[in-house]
Write an enzyme that holds these catalytic residues in place. Sequence first.
Site, PDB file in Angstrom:
ATOM      1  N   ASP A 148       0.843  -1.195   0.000  1.00  0.00           N
ATOM      2  CA  ASP A 148       0.000   0.000   0.000  1.00  0.00           C
ATOM      3  C   ASP A 148       0.878   1.244   0.000  1.00  0.00           C
ATOM      4  O   ASP A 148       1.664   1.457   0.927  1.00  0.00           O
ATOM      5  CB  ASP A 148      -0.892  -0.022   1.246  1.00  0.00           C
ATOM      6  CG  ASP A 148      -1.969   1.052   1.226  1.00  0.00           C
ATOM      7  OD1 ASP A 148      -1.910   1.952   0.364  1.00  0.00           O
ATOM      8  OD2 ASP A 148      -2.880   1.001   2.082  1.00  0.00           O
ATOM      9  N   GLU A 199      -1.573  -1.087  -3.904  1.00  0.00           N
ATOM     10  CA  GLU A 199      -2.735  -0.277  -3.508  1.00  0.00           C
ATOM     11  C   GLU A 199      -2.427   1.220  -3.573  1.00  0.00           C
ATOM     12  O   GLU A 199      -1.414   1.671  -3.040  1.00  0.00           O
ATOM     13  CB  GLU A 199      -3.152  -0.654  -2.086  1.00  0.00           C
ATOM     14  CG  GLU A 199      -4.385   0.081  -1.587  1.00  0.00           C
ATOM     15  CD  GLU A 199      -4.873  -0.454  -0.256  1.00  0.00           C
ATOM     16  OE1 GLU A 199      -5.575   0.281   0.457  1.00  0.00           O
ATOM     17  OE2 GLU A 199      -4.545  -1.619   0.082  1.00  0.00           O
ATOM     18  N   GLU A 250     -10.688   3.706  -1.930  1.00  0.00           N
ATOM     19  CA  GLU A 250     -11.193   3.798  -0.559  1.00  0.00           C
ATOM     20  C   GLU A 250     -11.751   5.178  -0.225  1.00  0.00           C
ATOM     21  O   GLU A 250     -12.571   5.311   0.688  1.00  0.00           O
ATOM     22  CB  GLU A 250     -10.093   3.443   0.432  1.00  0.00           C
ATOM     23  CG  GLU A 250      -8.927   4.413   0.448  1.00  0.00           C
ATOM     24  CD  GLU A 250      -7.750   3.920   1.266  1.00  0.00           C
ATOM     25  OE1 GLU A 250      -7.348   4.643   2.197  1.00  0.00           O
ATOM     26  OE2 GLU A 250      -7.240   2.816   0.977  1.00  0.00           O
ATOM     27  N   HIS A 257     -12.820  -1.664   2.069  1.00  0.00           N
ATOM     28  CA  HIS A 257     -11.826  -0.936   2.862  1.00  0.00           C
ATOM     29  C   HIS A 257     -12.326  -0.904   4.295  1.00  0.00           C
ATOM     30  O   HIS A 257     -13.398  -0.393   4.589  1.00  0.00           O
ATOM     31  CB  HIS A 257     -11.649   0.490   2.337  1.00  0.00           C
ATOM     32  CG  HIS A 257     -10.663   1.289   3.132  1.00  0.00           C
ATOM     33  ND1 HIS A 257     -11.045   2.301   3.986  1.00  0.00           N
ATOM     34  CD2 HIS A 257      -9.306   1.201   3.216  1.00  0.00           C
ATOM     35  CE1 HIS A 257      -9.972   2.817   4.561  1.00  0.00           C
ATOM     36  NE2 HIS A 257      -8.901   2.171   4.111  1.00  0.00           N
TER      37      HIS A 257
END
Length: 227
Positions: free
Chosen positions: A41, A68, A94, A144
Amino acid sequence: KGYAAVKMRAVGNDGFSIPNALARISAARKAIGDDVPVMVDAHGSLHPTTAIQLARQMEQYGPIGWFEEPTPPDLIGAMAQVKAQTAIPLAGGEMECTRYGFRDLIAANAFDILQPDVAICGGISEWRRIAALASAHGVLVAPHVWFSGLIVAASIHLAMSQPNCFLFEVPQANLPLIFQLCDAPFPTKDGIVTPLERPGLGVELRPGLEEQYPELVTPDSPTQRVG
């Protein structure tokens, strides 16, 4: 703990560079073995060219489950640019609101996996519409999951209800608003999340929360005059 995949940050305590990120990913791969997917991420922090360079080099540490939010979430074209340059699946969304925002992400072919947040995207019904829209375009979803135990509970129900939801993230940090807010632990055993069986969201707020977490009033707290 039995989890089938793990997620880590692209940026560590020593700041970001491609060599630093690769060293951390390599260490994670050695620790968990060759078969467990690693999700990385970047929290929307990278320039597209940097994200492409990192993605190409971390392919050697596969399987990489997803990359991500490699670039800022508002730069949809940049995200699509990264996706076109790597075999690693891209995940994100998200911070996106409503099915119309996710429609634009799908149209731009920006992500392989969409991550709607039920507290941000427009609620439970809108989350389901987003998941259905993604399914119609062959895109996977993964909720998320953050912020509070009530969001986790709602997300478990949503994940169980959608055939294109392939994974559920379980936070591992010490997060009182997730793990101490509700009156029962979330049903997780051997890395598997199972359905909540009680009515409604399946959880209740723990008694006494207002005493445990009292309102903090400081000189800088906003005030409202009524008159």
